[in-house]
Write a protein that holds these residues in place. Structure first.
Motif, short mmCIF file in Angstrom:
data_model
loop_
_atom_site.label_atom_id
_atom_site.label_comp_id
_atom_site.label_asym_id
_atom_site.label_seq_id
_atom_site.Cartn_x
_atom_site.Cartn_y
_atom_site.Cartn_z
N SER A 96 0.35 4.24 0.53
CA SER A 96 0.07 5.25 1.55
C SER A 96 0.71 4.88 2.88
O SER A 96 1.23 5.73 3.60
N THR A 97 0.65 3.60 3.20
CA THR A 97 1.15 3.18 4.52
C THR A 97 2.50 2.47 4.44
O THR A 97 3.20 2.37 5.45
N SER A 118 2.96 -9.40 6.08
CA SER A 118 3.55 -8.12 5.70
C SER A 118 5.08 -8.16 5.79
O SER A 118 5.79 -7.72 4.89
N ASN A 165 10.83 -0.06 0.90
CA ASN A 165 10.73 1.14 1.75
C ASN A 165 12.08 1.54 2.34
O ASN A 165 12.37 2.71 2.51
N ASP A 174 0.88 -1.18 0.00
CA ASP A 174 0.00 0.00 0.00
C ASP A 174 0.91 1.23 0.00
O ASP A 174 1.70 1.42 0.94
N GLU A 234 2.76 -0.61 4.03
CA GLU A 234 2.52 -1.99 4.49
C GLU A 234 2.19 -2.89 3.31
O GLU A 234 1.63 -2.44 2.32
#
Lengths: 149, 178
Positions: A42-43, A61, A117, A40, A45
């Motif tokens: 936005s997060t 995750s 990330n 995602d 995750e």
């Protein structure tokens, strides 16, 4: 859950992913795209319904995140020649219109959001530039007339 | 007597400038660390794992194998490759600098409150730091003028200094946090 137990579960989830979801996919670029798309934006995750059902959302995750890092590390340090082969295979096999895929990849640069990330800026840029160059080489081979920025 | 005073004043001035530079780079380092925090692919500092990853990226940037491959391709691909690698080489050097500056600032914080401070070790650390900054500056100038492959001559030297500064300073991180 104890730390060792958690790590065991994550390792099992990673094996599960490799043996089931990714087993039929040979090209590492396709694998990276699939794993990156389970995140995602936005997060940050990762989500995978099947894996979350078998293990737990947290384990799924973490497993996806580690697999993403593993795949990315493999691809970013791959010799340019091999990476170009993978990119070429992906472009030629992902759709019936390879030239359209190639043009879309050059114009929209989807490879710029494939890094995990935790990736540092140099490595992220290294990957993006490697893929961009690979696309240029593929464009020459396929005979596309895409301009280089 | 006058000469002595002048030397002291110049030394104090150099020290102040150095502190200002460290402060500025600390800010930049914080920016980089903040933008790259997380687990897995090592993003900041120079722990053994992170150092290995940083070295791998440096060696990849100057990879001869990639250059040999591109040489067989068109002029367009070759020039794109050289532009990309020059930018990456400069970015790699800047990131190395930022990481070292952030480590040194952690070390400074820790050492201020450490009763067991060994002055000689601090002088050595400062010497490595100054050498590193001069070396990376030289590497940047040479890379800008001669292209990305000129970095080849500097990578080992930079990694050597990072290896000396990184793990040593990393030991003091908990002290600085306390």
């Amino acid at each position: 859950m104890a730390r060792a137990d958690f790590e065991n579960q994550v390792a099992l989830a990673i094996s599960d992913l490799k043996l089931r979801s990714l087993a039929s996919i040979a090209n590492p670029i396709s694998k990276l795209l699939i794993i990156a798309s389970s995140r995602d934006y936005s997060t940050g995750e990762y989500y995978h319904d099947g894996l979350a059902f078998t293990f737990s959302e947290e384990i799924a995750s973490v497993a996806l995140c580690r697999l993403h890092e593993e795949l990315f590390s493999y691809l970013v340090f791959l010799p340019l020649e091999l990476l170009t082969e993978h990119v070429k295979n992906y472009i030629l096999t992902s759709s019936d219109l390879p030239q359209v895929t190639l043009r879309t990849w050059i114009q929209t640069k989807p490879y710029r959001i494939l890094q995990p990330n935790s990736c540092d800026p140099v490595t992220a840029n290294l990957f993006a530039m490697q893929v961009r160059l690979a696309l240029e080489v593929v464009a020459e081979e396929v005979g596309s007339q895409q301009p280089v920025e | 007597m006058t000469l002595g005073i002048i030397i002291i004043l110049v030394s104090v001035l150099i020290l102040c400038l150095q502190l200002e530079v460290i402060r500025l780079h600390r800010y930049l380092a914080t920016e980089i660390v903040a933008s790259t925090s997380g687990a897995g692919v090592p993003a900041s500092g120079f722990s053994t794992q992170s150092l290995a990853y940083f070295q791998k990226a440096g060696q990849k940037i100057i990879s001869k194998e990639d250059w040999d491959f591109v040489c067989k391709r068109s002029e367009k691909a070759r020039s794109l490759f050289l532009i990309q690698r020059k930018n990456l080489a400069l970015q790699w050097l800047s990131e190395g600098e930022c990481r070292v500056v952030s480590l040194i600032s952690v070390h400074r914080k820790a050492m201020r409150m450490n009763a067991e401070l060994v002055p000689w070790q601090e002088v050595c650390c400062f010497g490595y730091y100054i050498f590193f900054r001069a070396f990376t500056l030289g590497a940047k100038v040479v890379t800008l003028i001669c292209g990305p492959f000129a970095l080849r001559r500097f990578v080992n030297g930079i990694m050597l200094v990072c290896g000396k500064i990184g793990p040593g300073v990393a030991e003091f991180e908990p002290l600085a946090e306390a």
